[in-house]
Design a protein around this motif. Structure first.
Motif, PDB file in Angstrom:
ATOM      1  N   ASN A  61       0.795  -1.243   0.082  1.00  0.00           N
ATOM      2  CA  ASN A  61      -0.044   0.022  -0.025  1.00  0.00           C
ATOM      3  C   ASN A  61       0.779   1.485  -0.022  1.00  0.00           C
ATOM      4  O   ASN A  61       1.926   1.375   0.697  1.00  0.00           O
ATOM      5  N   ILE A  62       0.445   2.146  -0.829  1.00  0.00           N
ATOM      6  CA  ILE A  62       1.252   3.451  -0.879  1.00  0.00           C
ATOM      7  C   ILE A  62       0.120   4.565  -0.466  1.00  0.00           C
ATOM      8  O   ILE A  62      -0.899   4.659  -1.328  1.00  0.00           O
ATOM      9  N   GLN A  63       0.514   5.324   0.337  1.00  0.00           N
ATOM     10  CA  GLN A  63      -0.535   6.046   1.186  1.00  0.00           C
ATOM     11  C   GLN A  63      -0.580   7.630   0.303  1.00  0.00           C
ATOM     12  O   GLN A  63       0.484   7.947  -0.143  1.00  0.00           O
ATOM     13  N   ASP A  64      -1.614   8.429   1.076  1.00  0.00           N
ATOM     14  CA  ASP A  64      -1.958   9.685   0.368  1.00  0.00           C
ATOM     15  C   ASP A  64      -0.629  10.629   0.130  1.00  0.00           C
ATOM     16  O   ASP A  64       0.022  10.701   1.295  1.00  0.00           O
ATOM     17  N   GLY A  65      -0.360  10.958  -0.909  1.00  0.00           N
ATOM     18  CA  GLY A  65       0.508  12.134  -1.021  1.00  0.00           C
ATOM     19  C   GLY A  65       1.994  11.692  -1.114  1.00  0.00           C
ATOM     20  O   GLY A  65       2.944  12.268  -1.295  1.00  0.00           O
ATOM     21  N   ALA A  66       2.177  10.239  -1.278  1.00  0.00           N
ATOM     22  CA  ALA A  66       3.533   9.469  -1.282  1.00  0.00           C
ATOM     23  C   ALA A  66       3.989   9.745  -2.874  1.00  0.00           C
ATOM     24  O   ALA A  66       3.262   9.885  -3.629  1.00  0.00           O
ATOM     25  N   SER A  67       5.109   9.584  -2.843  1.00  0.00           N
ATOM     26  CA  SER A  67       5.891   9.777  -4.262  1.00  0.00           C
ATOM     27  C   SER A  67       7.066   8.923  -4.548  1.00  0.00           C
ATOM     28  O   SER A  67       7.701   8.692  -3.558  1.00  0.00           O
ATOM     29  N   LEU A  68       7.230   8.258  -5.633  1.00  0.00           N
ATOM     30  CA  LEU A  68       8.209   7.224  -6.044  1.00  0.00           C
ATOM     31  C   LEU A  68       8.555   7.870  -7.312  1.00  0.00           C
ATOM     32  O   LEU A  68       8.014   8.138  -8.092  1.00  0.00           O
ATOM     33  N   LYS A  69      10.065   7.919  -7.306  1.00  0.00           N
ATOM     34  CA  LYS A  69      10.674   8.196  -8.728  1.00  0.00           C
ATOM     35  C   LYS A  69      11.544   7.003  -9.050  1.00  0.00           C
ATOM     36  O   LYS A  69      12.567   6.799  -8.040  1.00  0.00           O
TER      37      LYS A  69
ATOM     38  N   HIS B 288       1.961   8.165   4.429  1.00  0.00           N
ATOM     39  CA  HIS B 288       1.526   9.392   3.975  1.00  0.00           C
ATOM     40  C   HIS B 288       2.782  10.315   3.600  1.00  0.00           C
ATOM     41  O   HIS B 288       3.499  10.402   4.548  1.00  0.00           O
ATOM     42  N   LYS B 289       2.743  10.918   2.486  1.00  0.00           N
ATOM     43  CA  LYS B 289       3.963  11.852   2.190  1.00  0.00           C
ATOM     44  C   LYS B 289       5.223  11.431   2.236  1.00  0.00           C
ATOM     45  O   LYS B 289       6.196  12.169   2.216  1.00  0.00           O
ATOM     46  N   ALA B 290       5.347  10.134   2.330  1.00  0.00           N
ATOM     47  CA  ALA B 290       6.870   9.738   2.190  1.00  0.00           C
ATOM     48  C   ALA B 290       7.253   9.699   0.611  1.00  0.00           C
ATOM     49  O   ALA B 290       6.558   9.572  -0.286  1.00  0.00           O
ATOM     50  N   SER B 291       8.582   9.741   0.464  1.00  0.00           N
ATOM     51  CA  SER B 291       9.247  10.010  -0.922  1.00  0.00           C
ATOM     52  C   SER B 291      10.380   8.744  -1.063  1.00  0.00           C
ATOM     53  O   SER B 291      11.215   8.692  -0.018  1.00  0.00           O
TER      54      SER B 291
ATOM     55  N   PHE C 263       8.170  -1.081   6.435  1.00  0.00           N
ATOM     56  CA  PHE C 263       7.379   0.089   6.786  1.00  0.00           C
ATOM     57  C   PHE C 263       8.181   1.316   6.537  1.00  0.00           C
ATOM     58  O   PHE C 263       9.121   1.533   7.333  1.00  0.00           O
ATOM     59  N   ILE C 264       7.551   2.262   5.815  1.00  0.00           N
ATOM     60  CA  ILE C 264       8.367   3.510   5.475  1.00  0.00           C
ATOM     61  C   ILE C 264       7.290   4.715   6.113  1.00  0.00           C
ATOM     62  O   ILE C 264       6.249   4.937   5.620  1.00  0.00           O
ATOM     63  N   GLY C 265       7.660   5.462   7.035  1.00  0.00           N
ATOM     64  CA  GLY C 265       6.911   6.320   7.813  1.00  0.00           C
ATOM     65  C   GLY C 265       6.323   7.536   6.942  1.00  0.00           C
ATOM     66  O   GLY C 265       6.873   7.879   6.111  1.00  0.00           O
ATOM     67  N   PHE C 266       5.635   8.263   7.836  1.00  0.00           N
ATOM     68  CA  PHE C 266       5.015   9.685   7.267  1.00  0.00           C
ATOM     69  C   PHE C 266       6.198  10.617   7.131  1.00  0.00           C
ATOM     70  O   PHE C 266       7.115  10.714   7.974  1.00  0.00           O
ATOM     71  N   GLY C 267       6.085  10.914   5.715  1.00  0.00           N
ATOM     72  CA  GLY C 267       7.246  12.203   5.619  1.00  0.00           C
ATOM     73  C   GLY C 267       8.664  11.804   5.292  1.00  0.00           C
ATOM     74  O   GLY C 267       9.611  12.527   5.172  1.00  0.00           O
ATOM     75  N   ALA C 268       8.945  10.461   5.572  1.00  0.00           N
ATOM     76  CA  ALA C 268      10.156   9.683   5.488  1.00  0.00           C
ATOM     77  C   ALA C 268      10.760  10.062   3.846  1.00  0.00           C
ATOM     78  O   ALA C 268       9.878   9.806   2.971  1.00  0.00           O
TER      79      ALA C 268
ATOM     80  N   GLY D  19       9.329  10.927   9.505  1.00  0.00           N
ATOM     81  CA  GLY D  19      10.478  12.006   9.245  1.00  0.00           C
ATOM     82  C   GLY D  19      11.809  11.698   8.880  1.00  0.00           C
ATOM     83  O   GLY D  19      12.714  12.561   9.031  1.00  0.00           O
ATOM     84  N   ALA D  20      12.220  10.334   9.105  1.00  0.00           N
ATOM     85  CA  ALA D  20      13.477   9.797   8.727  1.00  0.00           C
ATOM     86  C   ALA D  20      14.077  10.180   7.454  1.00  0.00           C
ATOM     87  O   ALA D  20      13.364  10.409   6.664  1.00  0.00           O
ATOM     88  N   LYS D  21      15.256  10.474   7.238  1.00  0.00           N
ATOM     89  CA  LYS D  21      16.000  10.830   5.993  1.00  0.00           C
ATOM     90  C   LYS D  21      17.096  10.089   5.886  1.00  0.00           C
ATOM     91  O   LYS D  21      18.146   9.930   6.432  1.00  0.00           O
ATOM     92  N   ILE D  22      17.018   8.937   4.756  1.00  0.00           N
ATOM     93  CA  ILE D  22      17.911   8.010   4.398  1.00  0.00           C
ATOM     94  C   ILE D  22      18.348   8.232   3.176  1.00  0.00           C
ATOM     95  O   ILE D  22      17.801   8.445   2.095  1.00  0.00           O
TER      96      ILE D  22
END
Length: 352
Positions: free
Chosen positions: A103-111, A124-127, A138-143, A159-162
């Motif tokens: 599942n890919i949640q609201d506003g997430a982006s994949l490039k 939500h909002k992960a990229s 699991f990839i958290g909100f805004g990660a 909110g993590a940044k990897i």
């Protein structure tokens, strides 16, 4: 000849003022299922270019919200894939493969290039860009994940940044963190299982909703599906809301009076509800409201929510509060009149 089972994407264009937006958004999508039978859009519905001998075109086992933006070619490799409102999938610079049960949640982006395993939750909002994500992650909100490999079973917190890293199998990155700090706990493993269960139900629920209500199910303001935790359809009360562009207001949402909802904002009362807004609430662009089962969100009168912010319940936002841009608020209370600075990550903070 053996024909592979294909997931289905069911989509329909909106009616009214926003129909041109959605026609434009859907116009360049090409999706492949299980490596066979390329699918194309016809009037907003994804159909296979080749029809199997028994006449069945598609199996209804995956769902993409019609607001999702897809550029290039995407491979959906399995069933029970859920792609939520305003997700962005861009494979123009490399392919994107999404595994079964993800599942890919609201506003997430994949490039692309991006390889997403099976049973992955991208919140939500992960990229994610130029990266691979192992099964059951699991990839958290805004990660934010760039140029990295995430091992199977890892938990990347909100909110993590990897960047340019290999995260070990079963690794744990804390909220706002930038590196692995130990292994995932049993409690977080259970949480991941619950998220996957909920979203597999939502896949079937949204497909059934489309059959029950037709295109009405995919309008800006729309009911939420029946599920094991919601035995009846939930309908928003949002007649007095001014929408400032395409948005999604779904299910158990209640606006007490006039309010504003910005473009590409998603407010989903399909899992946890009610989500209640006081009179005069103003919500910016590309923000997300969602909640866990059995819990809701309360936003007080004249509160203001910025752009690109995630409010995830259970949560309470006080009257006249001002929440900035790019914030993450989870299981927390924001006091009356409180100002939350841009970029804040607030998790499990409650009133004393």
């Amino acid at each position: 000849m053996k024909y592979l089972r294909m997931s289905v994407i069911i989509q329909a264009p909106l009616k009214g003022a926003e129909i041109q937006f959605f026609e434009d958004a859907l116009s360049h999508k090409t999706v492949y299922m299980n490596g066979a039978h390329p699918l194309t859009l016809k009037h907003g519905i994804v159909v296979p270019m080749d029809i199997v001998p028994d006449g069945n075109r598609i199996w209804t086992t995956s769902f993409i919200d019609p607001t999702a933006l897809i550029n290039g070619k995407i491979m959906l490799d399995g069933d029970f894939i859920y792609i939520a409102p305003f997700v962005e999938l861009d494979s123009l610079f490399g392919g994107i493969r999404i595994g079964e049960g993800t599942n890919i949640q609201d506003g997430a982006s994949l490039k692309g290039p991006a390889e997403i395993g099976c049973s992955v939750s991208i919140a939500h909002k992960a990229s994610i860009s130029n990266s691979s994500i192992g099964n059951f992650c699991f990839i958290g909100f805004g990660a934010e994940i760039k140029n990295s490999r995430i091992g199977a079973g890892a938990f990347i917190s909100h909110g993590a940044k990897i960047e340019s890293m290999n995260v070990q199998e079963g690794g744990y990155v804390p909220p706002g963190g930038s590196r692995c700090e130990g292994e995932i706990s049993e409690a977080l493993k259970d949480f991941k299982e619950e998220v996957l269960h909920v979203n597999s139900e939502l896949v079937i629920g949204y497909i059934d909703l489309l059959y029950a209500f037709g295109e009405r199910a995919l309008l800006q303001i729309a009911p939420s599906p029946k599920t094991s935790w919601a035995k009846t359809y939930q309908f928003p009360e949002a007649d007095s809301v001014r929408t400032l562009g395409p948005c999604r207001i779904i299910g158990g949402i209640f606006f007490a009076g006039e309010g504003e909802v910005g473009e590409r904002t998603s407010i989903r009362g399909d899992e946890g509800y009610p989500i209640r807004f006081g009179k005069g609430v103003r919500i910016g662009q590309r923000s997300v409201f969602h909640s866990l089962k059995g819990a809701g969100i309360e936003v007080g009168k004249n509160a203001s929510i910025g752009n690109d912010t995630v409010i995830h319940g259970p949560a309470k936002i006080g009257n006249n509060a001002l929440v900035g841009n790019r914030c993450i608020i989870l299981k927390s209370t924001i006091a009356e009149g409180e100002v939350v600075p841009d970029g804040s990550v607030i998790i499990e903070r409650h009133e004393k």
